[in-house]
Design a protein around this motif. Sequence first.
Motif, PDB file in Angstrom:
ATOM      1  N   PRO A 222       0.951  -1.284  -0.024  1.00 35.25           N
ATOM      2  CA  PRO A 222       0.049   0.083   0.036  1.00 35.25           C
ATOM      3  C   PRO A 222       0.710   1.291   0.015  1.00 35.25           C
ATOM      4  O   PRO A 222       1.722   1.509   0.818  1.00 35.25           O
ATOM      5  CB  PRO A 222      -0.777  -0.137   1.419  1.00 35.25           C
ATOM      6  CG  PRO A 222       0.019  -0.953   2.129  1.00 35.25           C
ATOM      7  CD  PRO A 222       0.910  -1.767   1.384  1.00 35.25           C
ATOM      8  N   PHE A 223       0.771   2.088  -1.037  1.00 36.46           N
ATOM      9  CA  PHE A 223       1.342   3.360  -1.168  1.00 36.46           C
ATOM     10  C   PHE A 223       0.138   4.311  -0.991  1.00 36.46           C
ATOM     11  O   PHE A 223      -0.571   4.690  -1.672  1.00 36.46           O
ATOM     12  CB  PHE A 223       2.045   3.568  -2.220  1.00 36.46           C
ATOM     13  CG  PHE A 223       3.503   2.630  -2.496  1.00 36.46           C
ATOM     14  CD1 PHE A 223       4.619   3.552  -1.924  1.00 36.46           C
ATOM     15  CD2 PHE A 223       3.534   1.490  -2.956  1.00 36.46           C
ATOM     16  CE1 PHE A 223       5.758   2.574  -1.916  1.00 36.46           C
ATOM     17  CE2 PHE A 223       4.553   0.692  -3.001  1.00 36.46           C
ATOM     18  CZ  PHE A 223       5.858   1.392  -2.563  1.00 36.46           C
ATOM     19  N   ARG A 224       0.558   5.356   0.074  1.00 41.48           N
ATOM     20  CA  ARG A 224      -0.494   6.411   0.626  1.00 41.48           C
ATOM     21  C   ARG A 224      -0.113   7.628  -0.387  1.00 41.48           C
ATOM     22  O   ARG A 224       1.218   7.872  -0.775  1.00 41.48           O
ATOM     23  CB  ARG A 224      -0.505   6.621   2.238  1.00 41.48           C
ATOM     24  CG  ARG A 224      -1.356   7.822   2.290  1.00 41.48           C
ATOM     25  CD  ARG A 224      -1.408   7.954   3.850  1.00 41.48           C
ATOM     26  NE  ARG A 224      -0.334   8.332   4.213  1.00 41.48           N
ATOM     27  CZ  ARG A 224       0.706   7.695   5.211  1.00 41.48           C
ATOM     28  NH1 ARG A 224       0.198   6.495   5.650  1.00 41.48           N
ATOM     29  NH2 ARG A 224       1.671   8.290   5.642  1.00 41.48           N
ATOM     30  N   GLY A 225      -1.101   8.280  -0.867  1.00 48.60           N
ATOM     31  CA  GLY A 225      -0.792   9.564  -1.611  1.00 48.60           C
ATOM     32  C   GLY A 225      -1.666  10.593  -0.749  1.00 48.60           C
ATOM     33  O   GLY A 225      -2.679  10.509  -0.745  1.00 48.60           O
ATOM     34  N   GLU A 226      -0.748  11.563  -0.241  1.00 48.72           N
ATOM     35  CA  GLU A 226      -1.578  12.678   0.576  1.00 48.72           C
ATOM     36  C   GLU A 226      -1.643  13.810  -0.183  1.00 48.72           C
ATOM     37  O   GLU A 226      -0.832  14.226  -1.247  1.00 48.72           O
ATOM     38  CB  GLU A 226      -0.829  13.125   1.698  1.00 48.72           C
ATOM     39  CG  GLU A 226      -0.694  11.940   2.670  1.00 48.72           C
ATOM     40  CD  GLU A 226       0.579  11.745   3.358  1.00 48.72           C
ATOM     41  OE1 GLU A 226       0.570  11.222   4.477  1.00 48.72           O
ATOM     42  OE2 GLU A 226       1.621  12.222   2.913  1.00 48.72           O
ATOM     43  N   ASN A 270       1.588  12.512  -2.814  1.00 51.03           N
ATOM     44  CA  ASN A 270       2.792  12.088  -2.799  1.00 51.03           C
ATOM     45  C   ASN A 270       2.708  10.532  -2.823  1.00 51.03           C
ATOM     46  O   ASN A 270       1.698   9.858  -3.222  1.00 51.03           O
ATOM     47  CB  ASN A 270       3.717  12.440  -1.378  1.00 51.03           C
ATOM     48  CG  ASN A 270       3.031  12.178  -0.508  1.00 51.03           C
ATOM     49  OD1 ASN A 270       1.558  11.661  -0.480  1.00 51.03           O
ATOM     50  ND2 ASN A 270       3.230  12.306   0.804  1.00 51.03           N
ATOM     51  N   ALA A 271       3.836   9.708  -2.511  1.00 54.34           N
ATOM     52  CA  ALA A 271       3.798   8.125  -2.595  1.00 54.34           C
ATOM     53  C   ALA A 271       4.555   7.655  -1.557  1.00 54.34           C
ATOM     54  O   ALA A 271       5.743   7.624  -1.544  1.00 54.34           O
ATOM     55  CB  ALA A 271       4.141   7.656  -4.048  1.00 54.34           C
ATOM     56  N   VAL A 272       3.704   7.162  -0.432  1.00 58.71           N
ATOM     57  CA  VAL A 272       4.831   7.045   0.970  1.00 58.71           C
ATOM     58  C   VAL A 272       3.997   5.596   1.277  1.00 58.71           C
ATOM     59  O   VAL A 272       3.065   5.310   1.103  1.00 58.71           O
ATOM     60  CB  VAL A 272       4.587   8.076   1.971  1.00 58.71           C
ATOM     61  CG1 VAL A 272       3.324   8.501   2.481  1.00 58.71           C
ATOM     62  CG2 VAL A 272       5.629   7.774   2.945  1.00 58.71           C
ATOM     63  N   ALA A 346      -6.505  11.794   1.826  1.00 61.45           N
ATOM     64  CA  ALA A 346      -5.496  10.910   1.126  1.00 61.45           C
ATOM     65  C   ALA A 346      -6.200   9.861   0.667  1.00 61.45           C
ATOM     66  O   ALA A 346      -7.220   9.307   0.918  1.00 61.45           O
ATOM     67  CB  ALA A 346      -4.551  10.373   2.509  1.00 61.45           C
ATOM     68  N   GLY A 347      -5.409   9.199  -0.405  1.00 58.92           N
ATOM     69  CA  GLY A 347      -5.637   7.709  -0.841  1.00 58.92           C
ATOM     70  C   GLY A 347      -4.723   6.508  -0.898  1.00 58.92           C
ATOM     71  O   GLY A 347      -3.433   7.148  -0.761  1.00 58.92           O
ATOM     72  N   ILE A 348      -5.017   5.367  -1.137  1.00 58.26           N
ATOM     73  CA  ILE A 348      -3.838   4.445  -0.900  1.00 58.26           C
ATOM     74  C   ILE A 348      -4.155   3.513  -2.139  1.00 58.26           C
ATOM     75  O   ILE A 348      -4.949   3.100  -2.377  1.00 58.26           O
ATOM     76  CB  ILE A 348      -4.006   3.791   0.448  1.00 58.26           C
ATOM     77  CG1 ILE A 348      -3.826   4.572   1.599  1.00 58.26           C
ATOM     78  CG2 ILE A 348      -2.951   2.563   0.313  1.00 58.26           C
ATOM     79  CD1 ILE A 348      -3.865   3.997   3.083  1.00 58.26           C
ATOM     80  N   ARG A 349      -2.823   3.660  -2.831  1.00 56.99           N
ATOM     81  CA  ARG A 349      -2.764   2.756  -4.032  1.00 56.99           C
ATOM     82  C   ARG A 349      -2.426   1.298  -3.640  1.00 56.99           C
ATOM     83  O   ARG A 349      -1.565   0.968  -2.765  1.00 56.99           O
ATOM     84  CB  ARG A 349      -1.590   3.455  -4.863  1.00 56.99           C
ATOM     85  CG  ARG A 349      -1.492   4.831  -5.495  1.00 56.99           C
ATOM     86  CD  ARG A 349      -0.338   5.109  -6.062  1.00 56.99           C
ATOM     87  NE  ARG A 349      -0.085   6.616  -6.385  1.00 56.99           N
ATOM     88  CZ  ARG A 349       0.080   7.435  -5.365  1.00 56.99           C
ATOM     89  NH1 ARG A 349       0.569   7.196  -4.144  1.00 56.99           N
ATOM     90  NH2 ARG A 349       0.484   8.858  -5.540  1.00 56.99           N
ATOM     91  N   ALA A 350      -3.272   0.428  -4.495  1.00 56.83           N
ATOM     92  CA  ALA A 350      -3.028  -0.768  -3.925  1.00 56.83           C
ATOM     93  C   ALA A 350      -1.764  -1.234  -5.359  1.00 56.83           C
ATOM     94  O   ALA A 350      -2.290  -1.544  -6.410  1.00 56.83           O
ATOM     95  CB  ALA A 350      -4.330  -1.658  -4.329  1.00 56.83           C
TER      96      ALA A 350
END
Length: 401
Positions: A222-226, A270-272, A346-350
């Motif tokens: 999971p990569f969070r994007g804020e 971003n991608a954290v 924020a969203g989270i990329r699978a």
Amino acid sequence: MIQHDVTIVGGGCVGLSTAKHLSEQTDLDVAVVEKEHHLAAHQSGRNSGVLHPGFNYPPDSEKARFATEGTQRMKEYCATHGIPCEELGVLVVAKNDRDEAQLDVLSSQADENGVAYERLNSQAEIREHEPHAVGQAALYAPEAASVDSQQYVYALAREVQQNDVDLYTGHAVSRIDETPSGYHLTTSNSIIETAYLVNAAGLHADTLAQQVGVGDGYQVVPFRGEYYEVTPDQTDLCQTMIYPTPDPELPFLGVHYTRRTDGKVIVGPNAVLAFGREAYDNTDLNPSELAETLRYDGFRELLKSKTMLSVAWSELNKSYRKEKFTEAAQRLVPEVRAKDLRKSYAGIRAQLVSDDGELVKDPLAIETDDAVHVLNAVSPGLTSSLPFGEYVAETIAAKTD
Ligand SMILES: Cc1cc2nc3c(=O)[nH]c(=O)nc-3n(C[C@H](O)[C@H](O)[C@H](O)COP(=O)(O)OP(=O)(O)OC[C@H]3O[C@@H](n4cnc5c(N)ncnc54)[C@H](O)[C@@H]3O)c2cc1C
């Protein structure tokens, strides 16, 4: 016990688009099972809401086909169903010669994929489109659009229910077992028997697939994007959509500006690494899911790359230090100040990662005799959702003949 011909796990844009196409093109008895009580709670409702017309993707790739066709079809769908969608166009800004060389690649992809664009070769030309953006060159793609993704998901849900699809919200699938005639699904509220299964569970698709022996060799990381929102008094800083030139090595497009259909201007994502599959805040932690990621060979391999480590560090900084996020925003619009940005969603990329440490960049749907497991509905998954869902529906329909 409930019985259906086809059961789709996951009521995001991919699962619901699949249901739409199955209900329109077959007589199958279809159900969608969604764990949340409200729709669009995850990726499909927590994104930039941009329809990407296809210049970012290599010609002949599925991503290019799904994105170009998806953009067109989604605009028509939004017009028919009264969903806010504005064709604002996107500006991809080059800051240096390396970026400009990458704009050449994007331009030739746009030519081959049949995407309209204009090359801007000076700051003065950039200013005509976006008075506050700064760069040495840019690609302007007028067909890019901003869409209300949550309203889109709800419109799909209404439509499939009108087509007699059963939509079970608040039913979390905890177990999938194979049976001689299909699958037995245990959910938080029911037992469902189904002949065919579509797994469109987004951030949890790998876990469910692996219960029935599919998708070994991959794991969702999971990569969070804020996002930050530009304060209402400064929204003139961005008229449309302003993107950095993407790094071809990374699956993420970088911090950008999006004018949403409600007039808000958002900056991000971003991608954290998220410390849990649904860890939307940077203080959220799901210990077992974090341990699962840290133990995963593919993730460890990924971190062996010096580039990835440096990207990870820089993205982490943007998450915990607003000044670093502001610096990224200032690369495109130098006038923006930290005080002009306030925290947003924020969203989270699978993001699917393979055991050998590759970030899987293409959509991946694994078929078996009686199922399709959508393991990577990677961005631009919203843009692509109508043709991609149709493809999954046709794959399932072919199995039932
Ligand atoms: C930050 C961010 C920005 C993005 N920006 C864009 C963009 O601008 N343009 C674009 O085209 N794409 C964008 N994307 C990508 C796009 O949002 C996704 O590709 C797309 O939404 C994926 O849809 P989905 O249906 O596969 O997943 P989801 O929307 O995550 O849906 C999966 C559903 O399955 C449900 N579920 C999970 N587990 C279970 C279970 N056990 N039982 C029942 N239900 C379950 C979940 O609750 C969820 O509703 C972005 C994504 C992110 C995260």
